[in-house]
Design a protein around this motif. Structure first.
Motif, PDB file in Angstrom:
ATOM      1  N   ALA A   1      -1.430  -6.656  -6.050  1.00  0.00           N
ATOM      2  CA  ALA A   1      -1.260  -5.639  -5.009  1.00  0.00           C
ATOM      3  C   ALA A   1      -2.387  -5.673  -3.982  1.00  0.00           C
ATOM      4  O   ALA A   1      -2.544  -4.738  -3.211  1.00  0.00           O
ATOM      5  N   SER A   2      -3.165  -6.737  -3.974  1.00  0.00           N
ATOM      6  CA  SER A   2      -4.296  -6.813  -3.034  1.00  0.00           C
ATOM      7  C   SER A   2      -4.315  -8.174  -2.355  1.00  0.00           C
ATOM      8  O   SER A   2      -3.934  -9.192  -2.939  1.00  0.00           O
ATOM      9  N   ALA A   3      -4.794  -8.179  -1.125  1.00  0.00           N
ATOM     10  CA  ALA A   3      -4.931  -9.445  -0.403  1.00  0.00           C
ATOM     11  C   ALA A   3      -5.948 -10.342  -1.105  1.00  0.00           C
ATOM     12  O   ALA A   3      -5.754 -11.557  -1.199  1.00  0.00           O
TER      13      ALA A   3
ATOM     14  N   MET B   1       2.019   0.236  -7.513  1.00  0.00           N
ATOM     15  CA  MET B   1       1.010   1.184  -7.056  1.00  0.00           C
ATOM     16  C   MET B   1       1.571   2.120  -5.989  1.00  0.00           C
ATOM     17  O   MET B   1       1.239   3.288  -5.931  1.00  0.00           O
ATOM     18  N   THR B   2       2.415   1.567  -5.115  1.00  0.00           N
ATOM     19  CA  THR B   2       3.105   2.343  -4.082  1.00  0.00           C
ATOM     20  C   THR B   2       4.519   1.795  -3.969  1.00  0.00           C
ATOM     21  O   THR B   2       4.881   0.824  -4.646  1.00  0.00           O
ATOM     22  N   SER B   3       5.285   2.365  -3.091  1.00  0.00           N
ATOM     23  CA  SER B   3       6.656   1.875  -2.888  1.00  0.00           C
ATOM     24  C   SER B   3       6.669   0.493  -2.248  1.00  0.00           C
ATOM     25  O   SER B   3       7.709  -0.187  -2.243  1.00  0.00           O
ATOM     26  N   GLU B   4       5.518   0.062  -1.713  1.00  0.00           N
ATOM     27  CA  GLU B   4       5.439  -1.237  -1.044  1.00  0.00           C
ATOM     28  C   GLU B   4       4.942  -2.353  -1.960  1.00  0.00           C
ATOM     29  O   GLU B   4       4.945  -3.517  -1.568  1.00  0.00           O
ATOM     30  N   THR B   5       4.503  -2.019  -3.155  1.00  0.00           N
ATOM     31  CA  THR B   5       3.967  -3.034  -4.061  1.00  0.00           C
ATOM     32  C   THR B   5       5.038  -4.045  -4.441  1.00  0.00           C
ATOM     33  O   THR B   5       6.139  -3.660  -4.856  1.00  0.00           O
ATOM     34  N   VAL B   6       4.716  -5.316  -4.315  1.00  0.00           N
ATOM     35  CA  VAL B   6       5.646  -6.376  -4.697  1.00  0.00           C
ATOM     36  C   VAL B   6       5.531  -6.592  -6.206  1.00  0.00           C
ATOM     37  O   VAL B   6       4.492  -7.044  -6.694  1.00  0.00           O
TER      38      VAL B   6
ATOM     39  N   GLU C   1      -0.263  -1.677   2.496  1.00  0.00           N
ATOM     40  CA  GLU C   1       0.045  -0.464   1.737  1.00  0.00           C
ATOM     41  C   GLU C   1       0.605  -0.747   0.345  1.00  0.00           C
ATOM     42  O   GLU C   1       1.325   0.054  -0.203  1.00  0.00           O
ATOM     43  N   GLU C   2       0.234  -1.883  -0.240  1.00  0.00           N
ATOM     44  CA  GLU C   2       0.703  -2.203  -1.589  1.00  0.00           C
ATOM     45  C   GLU C   2      -0.157  -1.563  -2.669  1.00  0.00           C
ATOM     46  O   GLU C   2       0.330  -1.280  -3.763  1.00  0.00           O
ATOM     47  N   ALA C   3      -1.430  -1.339  -2.374  1.00  0.00           N
ATOM     48  CA  ALA C   3      -2.327  -0.712  -3.343  1.00  0.00           C
ATOM     49  C   ALA C   3      -2.614   0.736  -2.981  1.00  0.00           C
ATOM     50  O   ALA C   3      -2.648   1.604  -3.853  1.00  0.00           O
ATOM     51  N   VAL C   4      -2.819   0.998  -1.692  1.00  0.00           N
ATOM     52  CA  VAL C   4      -3.143   2.343  -1.214  1.00  0.00           C
ATOM     53  C   VAL C   4      -2.347   2.605   0.056  1.00  0.00           C
ATOM     54  O   VAL C   4      -2.373   1.785   0.990  1.00  0.00           O
ATOM     55  N   LEU C   5      -1.660   3.721   0.116  1.00  0.00           N
ATOM     56  CA  LEU C   5      -0.904   4.070   1.307  1.00  0.00           C
ATOM     57  C   LEU C   5      -1.864   4.264   2.488  1.00  0.00           C
ATOM     58  O   LEU C   5      -2.915   4.884   2.350  1.00  0.00           O
ATOM     59  N   GLY C   6      -1.492   3.713   3.617  1.00  0.00           N
ATOM     60  CA  GLY C   6      -2.311   3.829   4.805  1.00  0.00           C
ATOM     61  C   GLY C   6      -3.362   2.746   4.952  1.00  0.00           C
ATOM     62  O   GLY C   6      -4.094   2.722   5.932  1.00  0.00           O
ATOM     63  N   GLU C   7      -3.419   1.832   3.983  1.00  0.00           N
ATOM     64  CA  GLU C   7      -4.444   0.794   3.986  1.00  0.00           C
ATOM     65  C   GLU C   7      -3.806  -0.588   3.903  1.00  0.00           C
ATOM     66  O   GLU C   7      -2.844  -0.792   3.163  1.00  0.00           O
ATOM     67  N   ALA C   8      -4.331  -1.526   4.653  1.00  0.00           N
ATOM     68  CA  ALA C   8      -3.841  -2.902   4.631  1.00  0.00           C
ATOM     69  C   ALA C   8      -5.019  -3.852   4.539  1.00  0.00           C
ATOM     70  O   ALA C   8      -6.181  -3.439   4.673  1.00  0.00           O
ATOM     71  N   GLY C   9      -4.744  -5.118   4.322  1.00  0.00           N
ATOM     72  CA  GLY C   9      -5.840  -6.063   4.212  1.00  0.00           C
ATOM     73  C   GLY C   9      -5.410  -7.493   4.406  1.00  0.00           C
ATOM     74  O   GLY C   9      -4.232  -7.841   4.238  1.00  0.00           O
TER      75      GLY C   9
ATOM     76  N   PRO D   1      -6.823   0.017   8.631  1.00  0.00           N
ATOM     77  CA  PRO D   1      -5.764   1.028   8.565  1.00  0.00           C
ATOM     78  C   PRO D   1      -4.404   0.385   8.802  1.00  0.00           C
ATOM     79  O   PRO D   1      -4.274  -0.531   9.628  1.00  0.00           O
ATOM     80  N   ALA D   2      -3.396   0.855   8.099  1.00  0.00           N
ATOM     81  CA  ALA D   2      -2.063   0.288   8.253  1.00  0.00           C
ATOM     82  C   ALA D   2      -1.551   0.414   9.681  1.00  0.00           C
ATOM     83  O   ALA D   2      -0.754  -0.413  10.138  1.00  0.00           O
ATOM     84  N   VAL D   3      -2.028   1.424  10.402  1.00  0.00           N
ATOM     85  CA  VAL D   3      -1.576   1.608  11.785  1.00  0.00           C
ATOM     86  C   VAL D   3      -2.122   0.513  12.696  1.00  0.00           C
ATOM     87  O   VAL D   3      -1.628   0.331  13.814  1.00  0.00           O
ATOM     88  N   ASP D   4      -3.137  -0.220  12.249  1.00  0.00           N
ATOM     89  CA  ASP D   4      -3.699  -1.309  13.047  1.00  0.00           C
ATOM     90  C   ASP D   4      -3.008  -2.641  12.769  1.00  0.00           C
ATOM     91  O   ASP D   4      -3.437  -3.681  13.273  1.00  0.00           O
ATOM     92  N   TRP D   5      -1.957  -2.598  11.948  1.00  0.00           N
ATOM     93  CA  TRP D   5      -1.252  -3.836  11.595  1.00  0.00           C
ATOM     94  C   TRP D   5      -0.293  -4.222  12.714  1.00  0.00           C
ATOM     95  O   TRP D   5       0.340  -3.361  13.296  1.00  0.00           O
ATOM     96  N   PRO D   6      -0.167  -5.505  13.021  1.00  0.00           N
ATOM     97  CA  PRO D   6      -0.855  -6.652  12.425  1.00  0.00           C
ATOM     98  C   PRO D   6      -2.263  -6.827  12.983  1.00  0.00           C
ATOM     99  O   PRO D   6      -2.560  -6.357  14.087  1.00  0.00           O
ATOM    100  N   PRO D   7      -3.126  -7.503  12.237  1.00  0.00           N
ATOM    101  CA  PRO D   7      -4.504  -7.699  12.701  1.00  0.00           C
ATOM    102  C   PRO D   7      -4.551  -8.654  13.886  1.00  0.00           C
ATOM    103  O   PRO D   7      -3.677  -9.508  14.052  1.00  0.00           O
TER     104      PRO D   7
END
Length: 251
Positions: A133-135, A160-165, A188-196, A217-223
């Motif tokens: 669930a983490s990059a 971990m969230t609804s997005e976890t693969v 948002e696979e480990a924590v909602l609102g967070e990406a990596g 922050p997930a709102v900054d996606w894509p990097p």
């Protein structure tokens, strides 16, 4: 394998994941008799590996675990090499930077560089994240096929969230792409609102020994492409300092 040592390590693992548990809860999670678990807990308590709350009688990890962890970090060359490049990556990207290593099915953060914006941030060294669930975890699993195969065959991927693969086939496909691109992503696979995003780090033997990445922050996606480039360069530079003959090194 020495049974008593194995059980003691499993107890520490259970307490790591649940923080505070009663004797019966620890015994139930390990499917062991409470009397057996009690004896091991008392031994661990005598060495400060475990402490017991006087009011609730619940057990949690003790200060000796932290001491051992700090000793481990102090002797870890990867962490010392990553420190300088983490600071540079945080400056270039504007995001917090994590460096992690793989332990069983989790990633342990061994170095954390806060966002360079001066805001108050919690230190993250020592936190664990499910590798799938983490990059950081995906960046490592893609280049460690034996560990990835064991994880995928286990059939117990945590959501971990609804997005976890958690579908093995989907995760296997993701890891194949990571192996081609030497770059892993997570939203948002480990924590909602967070990406990596993260990239693997190799040592002189050509083994993937860690990964470095940014948390945004997930709102900054894509990097931004500049951030992607900065992550790759940080991983390449750390690998070079560890003696890696090239970057990336195929699995």
């Amino acid at each position: 394998m020495i049974q008593s040592v194995d059980r003691a390590i499993r107890i520490l693992g259970v307490l790591q994941g649940a923080r505070r548990l009663s004797l019966s809860e620890v015994a139930a999670r390990l499917d062991l008799p409470p009397s057996t678990v009690h004896g091991i807990l008392k031994t661990l308590q005598a060495h400060s590996m475990v402490v017991q709350d006087r009011d609730s009688n619940r057990y949690q990890l003790g200060p000796a675990v932290l001491k051992l962890g700090n000793i481990y970090l102090d002797t870890l060359e990867l962490r010392s090499r990553a420190a300088t490049w983490s600071e540079e990556l945080a400056r270039r990207s504007g995001y917090a930077v994590r460096t992690g290593v793989l332990t069983f099915d989790e990633v342990v953060i061994i170095h954390h560089e806060p966002r360079p914006d001066g805001s108050r941030q919690m230190p993250e060294v020592g936190i664990v994240i499910p590798s799938h669930a983490s990059a950081l975890g995906k960046a490592l699993l893609a280049f460690l096929p034996d560990q990835a195969g064991e994880l995928l065959s286990d059939g117990k991927l945590r959501s971990m969230t609804s997005e976890t693969v958690i579908d093995p086939a989907a995760l296997r496909s993701q890891l194949a792409e990571v192996a081609r691109e030497a770059l892993a992503t997570e939203r948002e696979e480990a924590v909602l609102g967070e990406a990596g995003i993260a990239a693997p780090i190799f040592d002189a033997s050509g083994i993937a020994v860690g990964a470095i990445g940014v948390v945004l922050p997930a709102v900054d996606w894509p990097p931004a492409e500049t951030t992607v480039t900065a992550v790759r360069e940080a991983a390449r530079n750390i690998s070079r300092e560890l003696g890696a003959p090239r970057w990336p090194i195929p699995a």
